[in-house]
Scaffold this motif. Structure first.
Motif, PDB file in Angstrom:
ATOM      1  N   LEU A 151       0.845  -1.183   0.000  1.00 37.58           N
ATOM      2  CA  LEU A 151       0.000   0.000   0.000  1.00 37.58           C
ATOM      3  C   LEU A 151       0.884   1.238   0.000  1.00 37.58           C
ATOM      4  O   LEU A 151       1.896   1.280   0.711  1.00 37.58           O
ATOM      5  N   ARG A 152       0.481   2.229  -0.786  1.00 38.41           N
ATOM      6  CA  ARG A 152       1.167   3.527  -0.779  1.00 38.41           C
ATOM      7  C   ARG A 152       0.108   4.623  -0.822  1.00 38.41           C
ATOM      8  O   ARG A 152      -0.802   4.584  -1.649  1.00 38.41           O
ATOM      9  N   ILE A 153       0.260   5.583   0.083  1.00 40.19           N
ATOM     10  CA  ILE A 153      -0.614   6.756   0.087  1.00 40.19           C
ATOM     11  C   ILE A 153       0.287   7.952  -0.127  1.00 40.19           C
ATOM     12  O   ILE A 153       1.270   8.144   0.599  1.00 40.19           O
ATOM     13  N   ARG A 154      -0.043   8.763  -1.128  1.00 43.18           N
ATOM     14  CA  ARG A 154       0.815   9.911  -1.427  1.00 43.18           C
ATOM     15  C   ARG A 154       0.007  11.126  -1.820  1.00 43.18           C
ATOM     16  O   ARG A 154      -1.113  11.025  -2.294  1.00 43.18           O
ATOM     17  N   GLU A 155       0.630  12.268  -1.598  1.00 37.15           N
ATOM     18  CA  GLU A 155       0.105  13.538  -2.078  1.00 37.15           C
ATOM     19  C   GLU A 155       1.166  14.114  -2.993  1.00 37.15           C
ATOM     20  O   GLU A 155       2.291  14.377  -2.552  1.00 37.15           O
ATOM     21  N   GLY A 156       0.828  14.262  -4.265  1.00 38.68           N
ATOM     22  CA  GLY A 156       1.822  14.695  -5.239  1.00 38.68           C
ATOM     23  C   GLY A 156       2.933  13.657  -5.312  1.00 38.68           C
ATOM     24  O   GLY A 156       2.677  12.479  -5.534  1.00 38.68           O
ATOM     25  N   TYR A 157       4.172  14.093  -5.057  1.00 47.85           N
ATOM     26  CA  TYR A 157       5.313  13.176  -5.066  1.00 47.85           C
ATOM     27  C   TYR A 157       5.753  12.797  -3.668  1.00 47.85           C
ATOM     28  O   TYR A 157       6.787  12.148  -3.485  1.00 47.85           O
ATOM     29  N   THR A 158       4.985  13.180  -2.660  1.00 45.27           N
ATOM     30  CA  THR A 158       5.336  12.902  -1.272  1.00 45.27           C
ATOM     31  C   THR A 158       4.574  11.686  -0.764  1.00 45.27           C
ATOM     32  O   THR A 158       3.341  11.674  -0.755  1.00 45.27           O
ATOM     33  N   ASP A 159       5.316  10.649  -0.359  1.00 46.09           N
ATOM     34  CA  ASP A 159       4.685   9.479   0.233  1.00 46.09           C
ATOM     35  C   ASP A 159       4.273   9.816   1.662  1.00 46.09           C
ATOM     36  O   ASP A 159       5.107  10.217   2.478  1.00 46.09           O
ATOM     37  N   LEU A 160       2.989   9.650   1.952  1.00 45.24           N
ATOM     38  CA  LEU A 160       2.469   9.902   3.294  1.00 45.24           C
ATOM     39  C   LEU A 160       2.500   8.650   4.151  1.00 45.24           C
ATOM     40  O   LEU A 160       2.664   8.727   5.367  1.00 45.24           O
ATOM     41  N   ALA A 161       2.318   7.481   3.534  1.00 44.81           N
ATOM     42  CA  ALA A 161       2.324   6.213   4.266  1.00 44.81           C
ATOM     43  C   ALA A 161       2.568   5.063   3.297  1.00 44.81           C
ATOM     44  O   ALA A 161       2.211   5.143   2.126  1.00 44.81           O
ATOM     45  N   GLU A 162       3.174   4.009   3.836  1.00 46.24           N
ATOM     46  CA  GLU A 162       3.359   2.755   3.109  1.00 46.24           C
ATOM     47  C   GLU A 162       3.114   1.619   4.090  1.00 46.24           C
ATOM     48  O   GLU A 162       3.385   1.763   5.284  1.00 46.24           O
ATOM     49  N   ASP A 163       2.616   0.490   3.595  1.00 44.83           N
ATOM     50  CA  ASP A 163       2.352  -0.647   4.483  1.00 44.83           C
ATOM     51  C   ASP A 163       2.325  -1.927   3.659  1.00 44.83           C
ATOM     52  O   ASP A 163       2.079  -1.887   2.451  1.00 44.83           O
ATOM     53  N   ASP A 164       2.529  -3.070   4.353  1.00 50.65           N
ATOM     54  CA  ASP A 164       2.490  -4.372   3.689  1.00 50.65           C
ATOM     55  C   ASP A 164       1.424  -5.291   4.284  1.00 50.65           C
ATOM     56  O   ASP A 164       1.400  -6.480   3.985  1.00 50.65           O
ATOM     57  N   PHE A 165       0.542  -4.760   5.149  1.00 53.60           N
ATOM     58  CA  PHE A 165      -0.538  -5.485   5.787  1.00 53.60           C
ATOM     59  C   PHE A 165      -0.046  -6.576   6.732  1.00 53.60           C
ATOM     60  O   PHE A 165      -0.815  -7.446   7.136  1.00 53.60           O
ATOM     61  N   GLY A 166       1.224  -6.521   7.119  1.00 53.13           N
ATOM     62  CA  GLY A 166       1.799  -7.508   8.034  1.00 53.13           C
ATOM     63  C   GLY A 166       1.174  -7.492   9.422  1.00 53.13           C
ATOM     64  O   GLY A 166       1.206  -8.494  10.122  1.00 53.13           O
TER      65      GLY A 166
END
Length: 176
Positions: free
Chosen positions: A115-130
């Protein structure tokens, strides 16, 4: 936030996973978003955006929808234009649902979910559901209107509901 901050304005929620092994049924994950009215921010969603749908005003929509995780790059991409969302909405909760056909599936059976959540080119969060391997669905983000700006509250919270129940209840609890 300081006086110069415009808050979160437009975000992209992207999801990818590996296709099922040969001979196995396809794995289908879906990104969903629910909006909540300022008059009842933890009640029933005003509307839910999912595959084959978009928000009534076009501010929340899927750019890409995969039924099997095959393809290059991100398999599911949802755009949320918070700056254009009507002021009567105070919250947007985004989740991920694993389609439950032909049998029950949880995140532990999904190959390399990301999972990646971003605004423009800035990543706000990443996750692998672990952290939610036994879940069939998960909320992944909450956006809350604070006056005229939107704030992002990250975090993955697992659910063990079928897709219809999940989308009806995904925003009922406050996230940490």
């Amino acid at each position: 936030m300081n006086g110069l901050s415009k808050g979160i304005r437009k975000v992209e929620v992207a999801l990818k996973w590996d296709p099922s092994p040969a001979g196995q049924p396809a794995t289908d994950l879906d990104v969903v978003a629910a909006t909540y009215l300022a008059s009842d921010p933890y009640g029933d969603p005003a509307y839910v955006v999912h595959f084959d749908s978009r928000s009534p005003d076009g501010t929340i929509y899927l750019n890409r929808d995969s039924k099997d995780g095959k393809g290059f790059g991100w398999d599911e991409v949802l755009t949320v234009e918070l700056e254009r969302l009507d002021p009567r909405y105070a919250r947007v909760v985004v989740g991920v649902v694993i389609q439950q056909r032909p049998g029950e599936r949880t995140f532990v059976s999904v190959g390399n979910p990301s999972l990646r959540i971003r605004e423009g080119y800035t990543d706000l969060a990443e996750d692998d559901f672990g952290g939610v391997l036994g879940a069939t669905a998960a909320t992944v983000a909450e956006f809350v209107r604070d006056g005229s700006t939107w704030e992002f509250h990250p975090g993955v919270q697992g659910f063990e509901d079928d897709p219809a129940t999940f989308t009806a209840t995904m925003g009922r609890t406050r996230r940490a």
